[in-house]
Each structure stands twice: as C-alpha cells, then as structure tokens.
Design an enzyme around this catalytic site. Structure first.
Site, PDB file in Angstrom:
ATOM      1  N   GLY A  10      -1.606   7.186  -1.527  1.00  0.00           N
ATOM      2  CA  GLY A  10      -1.020   8.388  -0.874  1.00  0.00           C
ATOM      3  C   GLY A  10      -0.927   8.881  -2.410  1.00  0.00           C
ATOM      4  NE  ARG A  73      -2.960   6.247   3.168  1.00  0.00           N
ATOM      5  CZ  ARG A  73      -1.691   5.808   2.066  1.00  0.00           C
ATOM      6  NH1 ARG A  73      -2.273   4.661   1.100  1.00  0.00           N
ATOM      7  NH2 ARG A  73      -0.318   5.790   2.063  1.00  0.00           N
ATOM      8  CG  ASP A 106      -2.807  -3.664  -4.350  1.00  0.00           C
ATOM      9  OD1 ASP A 106      -3.296  -4.127  -5.693  1.00  0.00           O
ATOM     10  OD2 ASP A 106      -2.630  -4.685  -3.031  1.00  0.00           O
ATOM     11  CB  THR A 129       2.150   3.451  -5.861  1.00  0.00           C
ATOM     12  OG1 THR A 129       3.036   3.247  -4.521  1.00  0.00           O
ATOM     13  CG2 THR A 129       2.229   2.115  -6.617  1.00  0.00           C
ATOM     14  CG  ASP A 131       4.943   2.517  -1.901  1.00  0.00           C
ATOM     15  OD1 ASP A 131       5.541   3.250  -1.557  1.00  0.00           O
ATOM     16  OD2 ASP A 131       3.859   2.154  -1.437  1.00  0.00           O
ATOM     17  CG  ASP A 133       3.565  -1.320  -4.397  1.00  0.00           C
ATOM     18  OD1 ASP A 133       2.734  -0.649  -5.079  1.00  0.00           O
ATOM     19  OD2 ASP A 133       3.173  -1.718  -2.988  1.00  0.00           O
ATOM     20  NE  ARG A 175       1.260   0.625   1.093  1.00  0.00           N
ATOM     21  CZ  ARG A 175       0.412   0.945   2.128  1.00  0.00           C
ATOM     22  NH1 ARG A 175       0.653   0.766   3.604  1.00  0.00           N
ATOM     23  NH2 ARG A 175      -0.542   2.080   2.375  1.00  0.00           N
TER      24      ARG A 175
END
Ligand code: F6P
Length: 366
Positions: A10, A73, A106, A129, A131, A133, A175
């Site tokens: 993304g 992706r 990731d 990202t 996110d 994360d 996410r």
C-alpha cells in the site's frame, strides 16, 4: 553499482521523499539507480523505467504523496506461481542489477529478506507503512501523515456530532495494529477507542481464539455504552468513538472473506465501524452515525515529520549499500537512524502494547 529501486504494498506519504534521499546519496557514491514499476511486479514482468533516476527527476518530489514508481501487492513467492520467482531472478540478472532497494512494509520487505537469504540477491529495505506495525523501528513514515488526516476527520466529525447531538464512529485503517486509531483518538479527543490488541487472546492460534475475541468485544462495547451514557448524563451532548479496522466483528462461519496476494484479509470490507455504530444506537437510543475514511488516509502531501524521516532513511539505505551491508533494513531508534537485520524486522507485527493502552485509558473513560 547498478541499483534497482521499487516501492511495494500500500502506498503512503513519504515514499517520494525516501526515493529522493536515496537517489541523491547513491549518486554521491557514483551508483546508478533504476526505477522498477509497481513493486515486485516490475521485476516479475521486467518493467524497468526507460531512463535512470537522476537529480532532475527526484529533486521536486519531496512534497508529493503516493509513489513516483507505482506500487502493487505482487508477491513473487506466492504459492502455486513459482514461475514468477524464476522470472524475477532472471530479470535481476538480465538487467545486471547489483542490488535491489525495496521500499515497503512487512510483505515487500519479507520478499527482500527471502531473496537475500534464499537466493543470494543483495537487498536493502526501507520501511514504510501508515500502519506503523513494522518491528525493529520506532516509526515508519506514512504513519504520521495518516494520523494527521484521520485527526482532521475526527475534528470535523466533532463539529457535526455537536450540532446534531449524535455519536459519531470513525473507522480508521491500521490492519491488525491499533496505532492509527490510538494516536487519532488521543489527538482528536475521542470519548472511546477500540483497537484489535484489546481483544487479542494470549494464544491467537488457540481453537477458542475467535470466541475469545467476540466475548472481549462484547465486554468492551458494553463498557463503552455505559461510558457514553454517563457522558450524556453529565451534559455532553455528543460522543466520538474511534475504531480500528482490525477489530473483528462476529460473522457467520460461511461468510466469504477476500484476501490479497499475501493472504491478508481485506479488512475494510468487514465493516466494523457500522457494526459498532449499530450497537451504540440500539443500546443507548442516541442517534449514531458512522464514517470510514479508508484510502483518504493514504493520500496527500507527507507531514514534515514523514518528509524528514523518509529522507534520512533513504540516505542511510544508500550508505548501507556503499558499506556492503545487505539483507538489512534501515530504521529509526530514538532519533538515530540505524541498520537492522531484515530477518528480525519482518514476520512479527509491532502492535500497541497493552501497557500503553492502559496508561492512556484515563483519557477514554471520563
Ligand atoms: O497496509 C496499509 C493499508 O492501508 C492497511 O491499513 C489497509 O488494511 C490496507 O493497506 C488496504 O489495502 P488496499 O490498498 O490493498 O485496499
């Protein structure tokens, strides 16, 4: 060195500043940088840009959102599509790339890690990202920009919530990590927050994990309802709730779930914001509306924080290549930019520690 540069997964604000920082430093070392289009698809399908990345091509992209190289992706390690990996390896050879610099989260960095350790391809990773994360780095660029957009949305929802004496539920991305929701809820002064970490059982693979999440969610929703009623009773005519897309609503066993090339469920389609809004309205009888800002969080100019972080990470990645450090990801620790082993960075998500959530809960139970 001839370096192939790609951005995968993304998109998020900060990718262009990172490309810019990377290219400018690599050029100082006399390296040649070539853009690969659309993430790993660029290598699988051999879509290499027709001209190299020069100062002229990157100097003005510091404030541009998205990625000048395109993204996808595409997963060259996808089971059942082994030919894609062969094509990817053969195109690295035929283009005479010495190194691949991968900017991604990731999944993208997981591919860079496997290419290095399983196939001897020299790779360097730059973490991005919204996110936030990724393990082994305090922050990823894209996160600060996404939170700024989500906080602006929450501020706007507050205006309309107050005018109509409503509860507004804002669903944000992230996410399976609640970072975006947590920071947005703090910065926007929300009354309640729901993040996946609150519902997570000690063993997520246990047979009763789904039942545990459902029970925990119901308990959290009931606590939230009591809180919203108490706030109304003390005269607050509106309420703001932030929910992370990764919070799982119970669903019938036969429900079909869509997944991407890396096997991730498309969470936006789960509709947790709507579920929470319906729960609130039915339990409180307060008029409630839900808003989901989806990909709006991923667009627009990067914040100053993301521009600077991305630039520094890009520069460090070019330094790593120059120093012969491969299979590494650049990262921020405190205010230092460092290089860490890609193996440690991928595979384990950095989620919100419950200790942090509990420390901040004082803001969400008044
Ligand atoms: O990983 C970034 C992210 O924006 C997640 O927060 C979200 O779940 C996902 O990507 C959406 O993916 P896509 O852009 O493929 O719909």
């Amino acid at each position: 060195m001839k370096i192939g540069v790609l951005t995968g997964g993304g998109d998020c604000p900060g990718l262009n500043p990172a490309i810019r920082g990377f290219v400018m430093r690599a050029l100082d070392y006399g390296d040649e940088c070539w853009g690969l289009r659309d993430g790993w698809r660029g290598l699988v399908e051999n879509i290499v840009e027709s001209e190299p990345l020069t100062v002229g091509r990157v100097e003005e992209i510091i404030r541009q959102g998205g990625t000048m190289l395109g993204s996808s992706r595409t997963n060259p390690f996808k089971e059942g599509q082994e030919a894609d990996l062969e094509k990817c390896l053969s195109h690295i050879r035929s283009n005479h790339f010495d190194v691949i610099a991968a900017l991604g989260g990731d999944d993208t960095l997981g591919v860079a890690n496997r290419l290095y350790h399983e196939h001897g391809i020299k790779t360097v990773g730059i973490p991005k990202t919204m996110d936030n994360d990724l393990s082994e780095t305090d922050y990823t660029f894209g996160f600060d920009s996404a939170v700024a957009v989500a906080t602006d949305a929450l501020d706007r929802l507050k205006d309309t919530a107050k005018s109509h004496s409503r509860i507004m539920v804002l669903e944000v991305m992230g996410r399976h990590a609640g970072w975006v929701a947590l920071y947005t809820a703090i910065a926007g002064g929300a009354d309640w927050i729901l993040i996946p970490e609150q519902m997570e059982p000690a063993d997520p693979k246990a047979p009763d994990a789904a039942a545990h999440r459902t029970q925990k969610l119901a308990a959290e929703l009931n606590e939230m309802v009591q809180h919203l009623k108490a706030a109304r009773a003390r005269g607050k005519n509106y309420g703001l709730v932030v929910v992370s897309e990764g919070v799982q609503a119970p669903k019938p066993a036969e429900t079909e779930v869509k997944v991407d090339a890396f096997g991730h469920i498309i969470l936006a389609e789960q509709g947790i914001g709507r579920y929470v809004a319906q729960w609130i309205e039915s339990e409180t009888k307060f008029e409630t509306r839900e808003a989901s800002i989806g990909h709006i969080q991923r667009g627009g100019a990067p914040t100053v924080f993301d521009r600077v972080l991305a630039t520094r990470l890009g520069i460090k990645a070019a330094d790593c290549i120059h120093e012969g450090q491969f299979g590494m990801m650049v990262a921020i620790r405190g205010n230092e930019i460092v290089a860490v082993d890609l193996r440690k960075a991928v595979g384990i998500s950095k989620t919100v520690p419950l200790s942090l959530y509990n420390e901040l809960k004082t803001l969400f139970n008044k």
